[in-house]
Design a protein around this motif. Structure first.
Motif, PDB file in Angstrom:
ATOM      1  N   ALA A 105       0.846  -1.198   0.000  1.00 57.15           N
ATOM      2  CA  ALA A 105       0.000   0.000   0.000  1.00 57.15           C
ATOM      3  C   ALA A 105       0.874   1.236   0.000  1.00 57.15           C
ATOM      4  O   ALA A 105       2.002   1.227   0.510  1.00 57.15           O
ATOM      5  CB  ALA A 105      -0.915  -0.015   1.215  1.00 57.15           C
ATOM      6  N   ASN A 106       0.369   2.316  -0.549  1.00 56.11           N
ATOM      7  CA  ASN A 106       1.083   3.584  -0.592  1.00 56.11           C
ATOM      8  C   ASN A 106       1.494   3.991   0.824  1.00 56.11           C
ATOM      9  O   ASN A 106       0.676   4.053   1.716  1.00 56.11           O
ATOM     10  CB  ASN A 106       0.197   4.658  -1.216  1.00 56.11           C
ATOM     11  N   GLY A 107       2.784   4.210   1.021  1.00 59.20           N
ATOM     12  CA  GLY A 107       3.288   4.637   2.322  1.00 59.20           C
ATOM     13  C   GLY A 107       3.686   3.512   3.259  1.00 59.20           C
ATOM     14  O   GLY A 107       4.134   3.773   4.370  1.00 59.20           O
ATOM     15  N   ASP A 108       3.533   2.239   2.838  1.00 60.45           N
ATOM     16  CA  ASP A 108       3.872   1.115   3.717  1.00 60.45           C
ATOM     17  C   ASP A 108       5.370   0.867   3.842  1.00 60.45           C
ATOM     18  O   ASP A 108       5.791   0.125   4.708  1.00 60.45           O
ATOM     19  CB  ASP A 108       3.208  -0.178   3.229  1.00 60.45           C
ATOM     20  N   VAL A 109       6.162   1.437   2.982  1.00 56.69           N
ATOM     21  CA  VAL A 109       7.608   1.228   3.036  1.00 56.69           C
ATOM     22  C   VAL A 109       8.314   2.575   2.987  1.00 56.69           C
ATOM     23  O   VAL A 109       7.746   3.577   2.571  1.00 56.69           O
ATOM     24  CB  VAL A 109       8.103   0.348   1.853  1.00 56.69           C
ATOM     25  N   VAL A 110       9.569   2.586   3.420  1.00 54.82           N
ATOM     26  CA  VAL A 110      10.360   3.811   3.365  1.00 54.82           C
ATOM     27  C   VAL A 110      10.401   4.286   1.915  1.00 54.82           C
ATOM     28  O   VAL A 110      10.634   3.502   1.005  1.00 54.82           O
ATOM     29  CB  VAL A 110      11.787   3.554   3.902  1.00 54.82           C
ATOM     30  N   GLY A 111      10.165   5.533   1.709  1.00 52.88           N
ATOM     31  CA  GLY A 111      10.157   6.082   0.366  1.00 52.88           C
ATOM     32  C   GLY A 111       8.755   6.171  -0.211  1.00 52.88           C
ATOM     33  O   GLY A 111       8.546   6.773  -1.241  1.00 52.88           O
ATOM     34  N   GLY A 112       7.800   5.522   0.453  1.00 53.79           N
ATOM     35  CA  GLY A 112       6.396   5.595   0.023  1.00 53.79           C
ATOM     36  C   GLY A 112       6.154   4.906  -1.298  1.00 53.79           C
ATOM     37  O   GLY A 112       6.992   4.194  -1.818  1.00 53.79           O
ATOM     38  N   GLY A 113       4.990   5.122  -1.815  1.00 54.93           N
ATOM     39  CA  GLY A 113       4.611   4.514  -3.080  1.00 54.93           C
ATOM     40  C   GLY A 113       4.050   3.127  -2.904  1.00 54.93           C
ATOM     41  O   GLY A 113       4.383   2.409  -1.964  1.00 54.93           O
ATOM     42  N   SER A 114       3.143   2.773  -3.780  1.00 48.11           N
ATOM     43  CA  SER A 114       2.569   1.435  -3.764  1.00 48.11           C
ATOM     44  C   SER A 114       3.318   0.569  -4.760  1.00 48.11           C
ATOM     45  O   SER A 114       4.107   1.063  -5.555  1.00 48.11           O
ATOM     46  CB  SER A 114       1.077   1.498  -4.111  1.00 48.11           C
ATOM     47  N   GLY A 115       3.060  -0.722  -4.727  1.00 46.92           N
ATOM     48  CA  GLY A 115       3.717  -1.609  -5.666  1.00 46.92           C
ATOM     49  C   GLY A 115       3.555  -3.065  -5.289  1.00 46.92           C
ATOM     50  O   GLY A 115       2.692  -3.423  -4.488  1.00 46.92           O
TER      51      GLY A 115
END
Length: 93
Positions: free
Chosen positions: A71-81
């Motif tokens: 989900a967007n924001g779930d990892v450092v640097g943000g963004g989904s994928g």
């Protein structure tokens, strides 16, 4: 898809399928969804709307095979994928 799950785009579905090394045929077998439905999901630009049940089957098959939808924001640097779940590094069998 449950409302509390990540929003998944058509591009992320395609990316997840490619990351697994799966063709439409492979995903159809794994999910119980037709190749035509998979192609339509991957071509859907805005919202999956009435595709909730089909999308849940496809996402479930991919997650079972080791894909994590981010989900967007779930990892450092943000963004989904999409990525392999932790500990997973090789092509799905």
């Amino acid at each position: 898809m449950p409302d509390d799950g990540p929003m998944i785009s058509n591009r992320e579905l395609t990316a997840a399928r490619v990351l697994l090394g799966w063709s439409h045929d492979d995903l159809a077998r794994a999910s119980g969804v037709t190749k035509t439905e998979i192609a339509q999901l991957e071509a859907t630009a805005d919202s999956f709307g009435e595709w909730d049940v089909t999308l849940a089957k496809v996402v479930g098959a991919m997650e079972h095979a080791g894909i994590a939808f981010i989900a967007n924001g779930d990892v450092v640097g943000g963004g989904s994928g999409v990525r392999f779940k932790t500990g997973r590094s090789s092509k799905a069998q």
